[in-house]
Scaffold this motif. Structure first.
Motif, PDB file in Angstrom:
ATOM      1  N   ALA A 195      47.579   5.744  54.455  1.00 27.81           N
ATOM      2  CA  ALA A 195      47.636   7.276  54.588  1.00 27.81           C
ATOM      3  C   ALA A 195      48.855   7.849  53.593  1.00 27.81           C
ATOM      4  N   GLY A 196      48.543   8.893  53.139  1.00 25.62           N
ATOM      5  CA  GLY A 196      49.726   9.425  52.139  1.00 25.62           C
ATOM      6  C   GLY A 196      49.418   9.141  50.567  1.00 25.62           C
ATOM      7  N   TRP A 197      48.809   7.765  50.544  1.00 23.26           N
ATOM      8  CA  TRP A 197      48.779   7.434  49.147  1.00 23.26           C
ATOM      9  C   TRP A 197      47.028   7.594  48.656  1.00 23.26           C
ATOM     10  N   GLN A 198      46.385   8.299  49.567  1.00 23.57           N
ATOM     11  CA  GLN A 198      44.630   8.145  49.061  1.00 23.57           C
ATOM     12  C   GLN A 198      44.479   9.004  48.048  1.00 23.57           C
ATOM     13  N   ARG A 199      45.150  10.239  47.658  1.00 24.59           N
ATOM     14  CA  ARG A 199      44.803  11.015  46.535  1.00 24.59           C
ATOM     15  C   ARG A 199      44.913  10.257  45.446  1.00 24.59           C
ATOM     16  N   PRO A 200      46.479   9.871  45.141  1.00 27.45           N
ATOM     17  CA  PRO A 200      46.889   9.166  43.874  1.00 27.45           C
ATOM     18  C   PRO A 200      46.034   7.929  43.658  1.00 27.45           C
ATOM     19  N   VAL A 201      45.716   7.088  44.754  1.00 27.91           N
ATOM     20  CA  VAL A 201      45.049   6.038  44.460  1.00 27.91           C
ATOM     21  C   VAL A 201      43.464   6.249  44.000  1.00 27.91           C
ATOM     22  N   ALA A 202      42.826   7.278  44.333  1.00 28.19           N
ATOM     23  CA  ALA A 202      41.529   7.895  43.992  1.00 28.19           C
ATOM     24  C   ALA A 202      41.614   8.389  42.512  1.00 28.19           C
ATOM     25  N   VAL A 203      42.581   9.096  42.184  1.00 26.50           N
ATOM     26  CA  VAL A 203      43.103   9.393  40.672  1.00 26.50           C
ATOM     27  C   VAL A 203      43.137   8.146  39.948  1.00 26.50           C
ATOM     28  N   GLY A 204      43.735   7.371  40.324  1.00 26.55           N
ATOM     29  CA  GLY A 204      44.019   6.117  39.524  1.00 26.55           C
ATOM     30  C   GLY A 204      42.945   5.236  39.420  1.00 26.55           C
ATOM     31  N   ALA A 205      41.909   5.048  40.374  1.00 27.23           N
ATOM     32  CA  ALA A 205      40.513   4.529  40.430  1.00 27.23           C
ATOM     33  C   ALA A 205      39.631   5.154  39.130  1.00 27.23           C
ATOM     34  N   VAL A 206      39.654   6.353  39.078  1.00 25.82           N
ATOM     35  CA  VAL A 206      38.918   6.974  38.092  1.00 25.82           C
ATOM     36  C   VAL A 206      39.371   6.793  36.703  1.00 25.82           C
ATOM     37  N   LEU A 207      40.653   6.773  36.667  1.00 28.55           N
ATOM     38  CA  LEU A 207      41.091   6.774  35.322  1.00 28.55           C
ATOM     39  C   LEU A 207      41.148   5.300  34.954  1.00 28.55           C
ATOM     40  N   LEU A 208      41.181   4.251  35.773  1.00 23.18           N
ATOM     41  CA  LEU A 208      40.925   2.732  35.687  1.00 23.18           C
ATOM     42  C   LEU A 208      39.287   2.730  34.951  1.00 23.18           C
ATOM     43  N   LEU A 209      38.342   3.307  35.932  1.00 30.08           N
ATOM     44  CA  LEU A 209      37.180   2.681  35.528  1.00 30.08           C
ATOM     45  C   LEU A 209      36.606   3.851  34.326  1.00 30.08           C
ATOM     46  N   LEU A 210      37.342   5.003  34.085  1.00 31.13           N
ATOM     47  CA  LEU A 210      37.003   5.296  32.588  1.00 31.13           C
ATOM     48  C   LEU A 210      37.343   4.505  31.587  1.00 31.13           C
ATOM     49  N   GLY A 211      38.448   3.845  31.585  1.00 28.74           N
ATOM     50  CA  GLY A 211      38.922   3.056  30.690  1.00 28.74           C
ATOM     51  C   GLY A 211      37.991   1.952  30.260  1.00 28.74           C
ATOM     52  N   VAL A 212      37.465   1.412  31.778  1.00 29.36           N
ATOM     53  CA  VAL A 212      36.591   0.360  31.624  1.00 29.36           C
ATOM     54  C   VAL A 212      35.008   0.685  30.997  1.00 29.36           C
ATOM     55  N   ASP A 213      34.710   2.124  31.302  1.00 32.50           N
ATOM     56  CA  ASP A 213      33.564   2.363  30.801  1.00 32.50           C
ATOM     57  C   ASP A 213      33.608   2.671  29.210  1.00 32.50           C
ATOM     58  N   LEU A 214      34.858   3.240  28.735  1.00 30.07           N
ATOM     59  CA  LEU A 214      35.204   3.226  27.200  1.00 30.07           C
ATOM     60  C   LEU A 214      34.812   1.999  26.681  1.00 30.07           C
ATOM     61  N   LEU A 215      35.091   1.018  27.273  1.00 28.31           N
ATOM     62  CA  LEU A 215      35.079  -0.641  26.674  1.00 28.31           C
ATOM     63  C   LEU A 215      33.689  -1.046  26.623  1.00 28.31           C
ATOM     64  N   GLY A 216      32.843  -0.207  27.134  1.00 25.07           N
ATOM     65  CA  GLY A 216      31.373  -0.433  27.122  1.00 25.07           C
ATOM     66  C   GLY A 216      30.865  -1.450  28.103  1.00 25.07           C
ATOM     67  N   SER A 251      31.666   2.008  46.659  1.00 21.18           N
ATOM     68  CA  SER A 251      32.114   3.174  46.201  1.00 21.18           C
ATOM     69  C   SER A 251      32.698   2.885  44.598  1.00 21.18           C
ATOM     70  N   LEU A 252      33.222   1.704  44.566  1.00 20.00           N
ATOM     71  CA  LEU A 252      33.725   1.682  42.978  1.00 20.00           C
ATOM     72  C   LEU A 252      32.553   1.369  41.926  1.00 20.00           C
ATOM     73  N   GLY A 253      31.540   0.462  42.529  1.00 23.94           N
ATOM     74  CA  GLY A 253      30.348   0.284  41.730  1.00 23.94           C
ATOM     75  C   GLY A 253      29.613   1.473  41.343  1.00 23.94           C
ATOM     76  N   ALA A 254      29.216   2.158  42.451  1.00 18.41           N
ATOM     77  CA  ALA A 254      28.594   3.525  42.133  1.00 18.41           C
ATOM     78  C   ALA A 254      29.149   4.326  41.260  1.00 18.41           C
ATOM     79  N   LEU A 255      30.648   4.428  41.343  1.00 19.64           N
ATOM     80  CA  LEU A 255      31.656   5.210  40.473  1.00 19.64           C
ATOM     81  C   LEU A 255      31.438   4.753  39.165  1.00 19.64           C
ATOM     82  N   LEU A 256      31.574   3.650  38.733  1.00 17.40           N
ATOM     83  CA  LEU A 256      31.641   3.060  37.593  1.00 17.40           C
ATOM     84  C   LEU A 256      30.093   3.383  36.819  1.00 17.40           C
ATOM     85  N   ALA A 257      29.147   3.069  37.612  1.00 22.18           N
ATOM     86  CA  ALA A 257      27.664   3.432  36.890  1.00 22.18           C
ATOM     87  C   ALA A 257      27.554   4.865  36.615  1.00 22.18           C
TER      88      ALA A 257
END
Length: 411
Positions: free
Chosen positions: A100-121, A263-269
């Motif tokens: 609790a209290g860290w959920q929103r920053p962790v969510a933003v970090g997950a998006v940016l991390l998977l964005l970087g993965v997706d840009l790698l193909g 969640s992460l698998g569906a988000l990445l795809a």
């Protein structure tokens, strides 16, 4: 497996709380209504996929059957709705994986991390989809078992309380729960990549939808049995709370791992899928041409994917889970509404296409003609009964896109 992985993602772990807030004990009725609308949508999507075995989903079908404006409306509604879906998936991941209290920053970090993965193909394959489905089904089996053998369950509400929230509450819950069914559209986009798509895609959609509806019903009963309507409505991580309330504390990590994997698998795809839809629309000049750039080294739509990822990060930082789910449902329901119009007005049940559709999907004339009408009405009703802020935001963004395309065309 691709359809199951798309639907058994963030939705099954997150949708129970907003649905219980809307309908209380009637959330299971809302689930049935959402499943019925999803079935009608799947039928129309399958017919179109049989008649047009190409990539692009309803964006491509709308352009082929109804014209560029209809195709743009479907594509833009898909981009809007699925971008909000990405935000909901990131928030669901954080609800189960972060304190609790860290959920929103962790969510933003997950998006940016998977964005970087997706840009790698890197994209999810059918093999990875199987792994994710197994993880998710294992965690859902634990939830169902906990709901069956809970120490002190709240108990299922009396039958008289099922419609206590009224028809509007049940329909609003159905609109919110539709978020958890929307992944079968991803199967229809594989028209150029499977053998005998006129047969394979409709069967895959139907089988995946039936399995998912059965799983959701079992999980929904477990949630109501253990937490009750009030407990479900107040929960940020309903399935983890079911296991904890049942006294199965040692099984809690299994559920959280399943929620995180789904969640992460569906988000990445989905980040990859929405980015490529934006790319296709930019190539057709339905979106600014600058978004059509493809990375020469990795072959990824870098600008489109980056634009989608950064938009998702902003939504994660500003929306709550209920708002993201409602916004997503509004866009996706409008997307399927165009599919029904394409079936009714585009003539896919006439001539050669009708022969393929009629023999493979819907032998009865009533199904060919009635289901698209029922599905169109269902989509419009569910959009109208979603939370007002979600409806205004979703319809407003779609309208802005239509006006923007008009301006670009005139220039």
């Amino acid at each position: 497996m691709v359809g199951l992985a798309a639907m058994l993602g963030a939705g099954v772990f997150s949708v129970w709380a907003p649905a219980a807030q809307a309908a209380g004990a009637g959330l299971l009725v809302g689930l049935v209504v959402a499943g019925a609308v999803a079935w009608a949508n799947a039928t129309s999507t399958a017919r179109l996929a049989a008649a047009h075995p190409v990539a692009g989903g309803v964006y491509a079908y709308g352009r082929a059957e109804l014209g560029p404006w209809w195709g743009f409306t479907a594509g833009w509604a898909f981009v809007v709705g699925k971008t909000a879906s990405c935000a909901a998936m990131a928030l669901t991941f954080a609800a189960y994986a972060a304190p609790a209290g860290w959920q929103r920053p962790v969510a933003v970090g997950a998006v940016l991390l998977l964005l970087g993965v997706d840009l790698l193909g890197v994209t999810r394959t059918a093999r990875l989809a199987r792994v994710l489905v197994v993880l998710v089904l294992a965690s859902l089996t634990v939830v169902a078992a906990a709901g069956t053998w809970a120490d002190e369950p709240a108990g299922l509400p009396p039958a008289g309380d099922v419609l206590a929230a009224g028809p509007l509450g049940v329909l609003q819950a159905a609109g919110l729960m539709f978020f958890a069914f929307a992944g079968y559209a991803r199967v229809a986009t594989l028209g150029e990549e499977v053998r005998d798509p006129a047969r394979a895609i409709p069967r895959a959609i139907a089988i995946a939808l039936v399995v998912v509806l059965l799983v959701y019903t079992i999980v929904g009963i477990a949630v109501l049995h253990v937490l009750g309507p009030e407990g479900a409505a107040a929960s940020r991580a309903p399935l983890a709370d079911v296991v904890a309330a049942a006294g199965w504390d040692t099984a809690g990590p299994v559920v959280r791992v399943g929620a995180a994997a789904g969640s992460l698998g569906a988000l990445l795809a989905l980040l990859a899928g929405v980015g490529r839809t934006v790319l296709a629309m930019a190539r057709e000049h339905d979106l600014p041409g600058a978004l059509a750039a493809v990375d020469a080294r990795r072959g990824t739509p870098s600008r489109a994917t980056t634009a989608v990822g950064l938009t998702v990060a902003v939504l994660v930082a500003t929306l709550d889970l209920r708002g993201a789910i409602g916004f997503s449902s509004a866009g996706v329901l409008l997307y399927y509404a165009v599919a029904h119009v394409a079936v009714l007005r585009g003539g896919t049940w006439r001539g050669r296409a009708a022969h393929a559709v009629g023999t493979r999907l819907a032998p009865g004339t009533w199904a060919v003609r009635v289901l698209p009408v029922a599905g169109l009405l269902g989509c419009l009703v569910l959009v109208a009964t979603l939370p007002p802020t979600a409806v205004l935001a979703g319809v407003g963004v779609v309208a802005v896109g239509v006006v923007g395309r008009l301006v670009l065309r005139r220039r």
